[in-house]
Write an enzyme that holds these catalytic residues in place. Sequence first.
Site, PDB file in Angstrom:
ATOM      1  N   ASP A  63      73.023  87.859  11.476  1.00 42.38           N
ATOM      2  CA  ASP A  63      72.054  87.169  10.326  1.00 42.38           C
ATOM      3  C   ASP A  63      73.077  86.855   9.239  1.00 42.38           C
ATOM      4  O   ASP A  63      74.272  87.206   9.104  1.00 42.38           O
ATOM      5  CB  ASP A  63      71.090  88.266   9.684  1.00 42.38           C
ATOM      6  CG  ASP A  63      69.854  87.698   9.078  1.00 42.38           C
ATOM      7  OD1 ASP A  63      70.110  86.539   8.559  1.00 42.38           O
ATOM      8  OD2 ASP A  63      69.015  88.266   8.853  1.00 42.38           O
ATOM      9  N   ASP A 110      61.793  82.338   8.822  1.00 38.32           N
ATOM     10  CA  ASP A 110      60.940  83.978   8.492  1.00 38.32           C
ATOM     11  C   ASP A 110      59.381  83.675   8.272  1.00 38.32           C
ATOM     12  O   ASP A 110      58.609  84.451   8.118  1.00 38.32           O
ATOM     13  CB  ASP A 110      61.423  84.223   7.180  1.00 38.32           C
ATOM     14  CG  ASP A 110      62.854  84.990   7.470  1.00 38.32           C
ATOM     15  OD1 ASP A 110      63.257  85.506   8.481  1.00 38.32           O
ATOM     16  OD2 ASP A 110      63.667  85.202   6.421  1.00 38.32           O
TER      17      ASP A 110
HETATM   18  C1  GLA Z   1      66.374  88.003   6.945  1.00 39.05           C
HETATM   19  C2  GLA Z   1      66.001  87.547   8.538  1.00 39.05           C
HETATM   20  C3  GLA Z   1      64.726  88.475   8.861  1.00 39.05           C
HETATM   21  C4  GLA Z   1      65.248  89.944   8.644  1.00 39.05           C
HETATM   22  C5  GLA Z   1      65.671  90.258   7.238  1.00 39.05           C
HETATM   23  C6  GLA Z   1      66.303  91.530   7.165  1.00 39.05           C
HETATM   24  O1  GLA Z   1      65.572  87.569   6.191  1.00 39.05           O
HETATM   25  O2  GLA Z   1      65.468  86.253   8.665  1.00 39.05           O
HETATM   26  O3  GLA Z   1      64.148  88.305   9.976  1.00 39.05           O
HETATM   27  O4  GLA Z   1      66.192  90.181   9.583  1.00 39.05           O
HETATM   28  O5  GLA Z   1      66.679  89.394   7.107  1.00 39.05           O
HETATM   29  O6  GLA Z   1      66.768  91.839   6.050  1.00 39.05           O
END
Ligand code: GLA
Length: 754
Positions: free
Chosen positions: A502, A572
């Site tokens: 990420d 998300d």
């Molecule tokens: C980001 C990702 C999510 C999740 C969060 C965790 O927003 O896109 O899918 O993994 O971080 O903090």
Amino acid sequence: MSADSEAWYDETARAWLLDLASTSYALALAANGTAVRHLHWGARLGRQAVAGLADAARSEPSDWERHRSWAAELPDEYTPWGGMRYDEPSLKVSYADGTRGVEWLYTGHQVTAQRGGTTLEVVLADEAYGLQVTLAYRIYQGFDVVERWARLTNAGSLPIRLRQVLSANWWLPMRDRWRLRYLHGGWGAETQVAETVLGPGKFVLESRRGTTSHQFSPWFTLDPGGTATEESGPVWSGELAWSGSWKLVSEVTSAGRLHVTGGWNDFDFSYELAPGEELTTPSFAALHTEGGFGAASREWHSWQRAHVIGHGDRTGVIGRPAWVARPQSRPRPGGRPPGGGGTAGPAVPPGLRPVLYNSWEATSFGVSQDGQERLAELAAEIGIECFVVDDGWFAGRQHDRAGLGDWTVDQAKFPRGLTPLIERVNGLGMRFGLWVEPEMVNPDSDLYRAHPDWVYHFANRSRTEQRNQLVLNLARPDVAEWVYRTIGGLLSQHNIQFVKWDMNRHFSEPGWPGAPVSDPERIWIDHVRNLYAILDALRADHPEADFESCSGGGGRADLGILSYVQQVWTSDNTDAWDRIKIQDGFCQAYSPSAMMAWVTDNPNWLTGRRLPLSFRFHSSMAGALGIGVDLTGWNAAERAEAAKLIATYKERRPVIQQGSLYRLARAADAPFAASEYLASDGSELVILSWWGPGQLESGPRRLCLAGLDPQAIFLDTSTGQRHHGSVLMQEGIGLPGTVGLDFGSSLIHLKREP
Ligand code: GLA
């Protein structure tokens, strides 16, 4: 019809012809060898035609043309700034004596065959200063994609300052009123399709954020007169292989001709090329088709699956830097060959993405040994193949204000470490995956307390935080090495077969006080290259692990990162109806097999919308299926329905992930969308359809299919009905049961009768 791809040089005409599967690309030397000029990009061109075209292209602008534009904007394949050029250059340099214009002279070319394709390299040199550029063109057997990049070499004795270095300059044929389609968006609303008609001037798409960004994607299509449709008409399309700041300029020059140039963003860009040094740009791929937007996407998808996704470095520059240890050959018990089956976890057919479970929406930061085990048991029951623990598993991570950088297991949440959970997950027949965000640090972390100078920052300036975090300076070899060793350590100590990588903020204050180089702007390039090198080394050291690129959802999706990962977290925003549009945009540019899509809880955490379970599944089945619900909240009936839908997905997965995608209806046009996935041999197809709100008035009743053998008979494997291919394409197929209901959906599977 697809013919062999090959590169051919016409010695007399001093021209090159790249013959692709069904199109051609041609270039020639200017009369005195001072430039490489564009000749043709479009339908197949016979070899005889090239000489005539080359003659025509060699003429310099007429007096009238010069008078009209007061410029010499000729279709150079790679345009240096110099002379009477005022359009967007591909290259701008400053030499040590203050000279700033480039003058090229052709020095040679070579053609090499490799890895299912051929590469043509044409070399030009600015002899007074020893600067060379090698223009590379790679073509692939069976595809219409041309992949281009440039390599600059300082063969002189003094440093050369590069101020703008783009990857390729694409000239479009002379047509009127080009329509540009591109992808824009934001967090939770990635890859929205937008379009504009290009008039005189420039249209710039870019990221200045250090990464690809949610705002724009480095992809475009162009069609003249706005005449192309989903399945017909000429379309030119391009996409860039870079995951840092980038720029695409579509410009109608003062001479009225459209060119698109792109690559590294020249904003805050400067790179000193030392004597003997080389700099290779990222690659910029493009294609032409006569088959509309659908054919362009299908070409991208199949080329990406064959030559991009997980294939590693595109231009041969990444290698293994000194700070990356040599690969350790330590086959781990339970490891599996890349993309294959294996003993720990289910045997997923080669090349297909496993159905995964991700804990994020279920548990947020509240992960624990017992809680994750319970979820894993329920996940195994419904047929999950890879169980992924998201954020929250490491020391100090109770919320997003602390912990990033301290990649050791939280002893309070996992008293005996992660191994007991991993063993349980493996014992249940699933692979284990883990979330990491290695390029980031929370100021509230041991890492930051020990190394406050490891983040990008400027002297005497604030360090702007976003989501309470700062960006680690990966341009520093010591930081890059630390990331490699830290994540490599996790992978060596645990049986981790999937990594969600990420990146939850963009760059600010991109400084490195005390940097050992005279051009601190290099960080924009070095960060991304070091990221690629880390991923490359981790993949070599741990072939059992697959990777997913995530950046606050789909903020880092491009051909560059896709070369190092198998899939991308799309957004998300997991609202299944919003996703129809986001996924439509994603698949304009990228293969559905790389598009991770989770089924999540009702009401959706972001939009508050409630949608039927079948709709949520059918929406997520359009790509690589995942589940993100709190499984402890599902009753037995819901679990049984989910298990059935997952089993169906697994049966249809080869066609969905590896077939040809036809967008039969797009939510951009009406609150209804449908996609057809056709097996490459035409033997079976899957049709997913989704109804949005307002169906009583506008819902379709029949859907015309595409790409079928009109003579063939197709069996609907659910209803037992038989359909003629020609009827399915001309009159359509009746849509089942839920027609007329808002948020209805369906999956139809048809099989060609022998
Ligand atoms: C980001 C990702 C999510 C999740 C969060 C965790 O927003 O896109 O899918 O993994 O971080 O903090």
